[in-house]
Design a protein around this motif. Structure first.
Motif, short mmCIF file in Angstrom:
data_model
loop_
_atom_site.label_atom_id
_atom_site.label_comp_id
_atom_site.label_asym_id
_atom_site.label_seq_id
_atom_site.Cartn_x
_atom_site.Cartn_y
_atom_site.Cartn_z
N ALA A 291 9.41 -14.28 27.45
CA ALA A 291 8.71 -13.01 26.40
C ALA A 291 7.20 -14.17 26.03
O ALA A 291 6.94 -14.95 26.15
CB ALA A 291 9.30 -13.52 24.90
N TRP B 263 7.46 -8.96 27.29
CA TRP B 263 8.04 -9.40 28.27
C TRP B 263 7.94 -9.07 29.94
O TRP B 263 7.16 -8.40 30.26
CB TRP B 263 9.54 -8.67 28.35
CG TRP B 263 10.55 -8.73 27.22
CD1 TRP B 263 10.90 -8.56 26.47
CD2 TRP B 263 11.50 -9.77 26.71
NE1 TRP B 263 11.41 -9.09 25.47
CE2 TRP B 263 11.52 -10.18 25.92
CE3 TRP B 263 11.26 -11.34 27.82
CZ2 TRP B 263 13.10 -10.97 25.75
CZ3 TRP B 263 12.00 -12.05 27.74
CH2 TRP B 263 12.64 -11.98 26.02
N CYS C 227 14.46 -6.19 22.82
CA CYS C 227 14.61 -6.01 24.68
C CYS C 227 13.98 -4.81 25.09
O CYS C 227 14.31 -3.94 23.79
CB CYS C 227 16.39 -6.78 24.63
SG CYS C 227 16.11 -8.13 24.73
N ALA D 113 15.53 -10.13 29.25
CA ALA D 113 14.24 -9.65 29.10
C ALA D 113 14.76 -8.05 28.58
O ALA D 113 14.55 -7.55 27.34
CB ALA D 113 12.86 -9.72 29.51
#
Lengths: 146, 95
Positions: free
Chosen positions: A34, A39, A107, A81
């Motif tokens: 992150a 991401w 996510c 992620a």
């Protein structure tokens, strides 16, 4: 504004996965870190689709597979992620089923349309919202890293 | 025992990826976890106190739903507990 940063090779590999499993859905996890810009994906891990009863329109990753993927990710200094899957013969848009069964807030969920066995459009969506009750998908731009 | 916190729950666990507990059972470890991080509670449990349907708990590589003593299972310091929200989706049948 955040984006999903993903290397070309990883982007290509998740699209190829969708072509390989066509006309069934493929699925897998995206590993990365992150950052304030969103991401940064480093790699993708293929997962089995346990929905062999309805693999053309459903996917499900066994949680024990995620336990192992998460363990390997930790060893590499990476986090989960997000996840990817394919929509065989359907647009790269999230479905109500995708939203109902998405629980990894913060996510990214990447969806590739596979048309006639060929990967077409790939889109990413961030599962946003502070809680399960008010979660929603937001389009997340995809930035292909060189 | 170390409890691994998945990415989506870390904001409610002080941004930590894992938390150590010294509880003797899974249930006691979850109690310790939610006592020290109360914001986690609503993400893990229903108002009735049951683990939410989409939350999977794995003691090492075992789904605790299939352990003989389930949440009452005794744990050792070297065990790990993973919290794994479900991952699924797909197209409606007629889409």
């Amino acid at each position: 504004m955040t984006a999903l940063h993903i290397p070309q090779s990883v982007f290509d590999s998740i699209r190829a996965h969708g072509e390989e499993t066509y006309p069934h859905e493929c699925c897998g996890a995206l590993l990365g870190n992150a950052t304030p810009e969103g991401w940064r994906v480093v790699s993708a891990v293929r997962a089995g689709n346990t929905r062999t009863d309805s693999a053309h329109n459903r996917y499900h990753i066994a949680p024990v597979e995620i336990v192992k993927i998460q363990r390997d990710a930790r060893r590499q200094g990476l986090d989960i992620a997000g996840f990817y899957h394919s929509h065989p013969g359907h647009p790269a848009r999230w479905s109500l089923t995708d939203l109902a069964e998405a629980h990894w807030l913060g996510c990214v969920y990447v969806i590739t349309q596979v048309a006639h066995g060929k990967a077409a459009v790939t889109n990413a969506f961030l599962l946003a919202g502070p809680t399960e009750e008010d979660k929603h998908f937001e389009p997340e731009p995809i930035e292909i890293a060189k | 025992m170390k409890i691994f916190i998945p990415t989506p729950l870390r904001p409610f666990a002080g941004s930590q990826s894992s938390i150590e507990t010294d509880a003797p059972t899974i249930a006691a470890a979850l109690d310790q976890l939610t006592s020290s991080h109360p914001d986690l509670k609503k993400h893990l449990f229903t108002p009735e106190g049951k683990v939410r349907a989409f939350v999977n708990l794995y003691l090492n590589d075992e789904d605790i739903r299939y352990l003989p003593e389930k949440e009452a299972t005794a744990v050792r310091p070297t065990d790990t507990l993973s919290i794994i929200p479900s991952i699924a989706g797909g197209l409606p049948p007629r889409q």
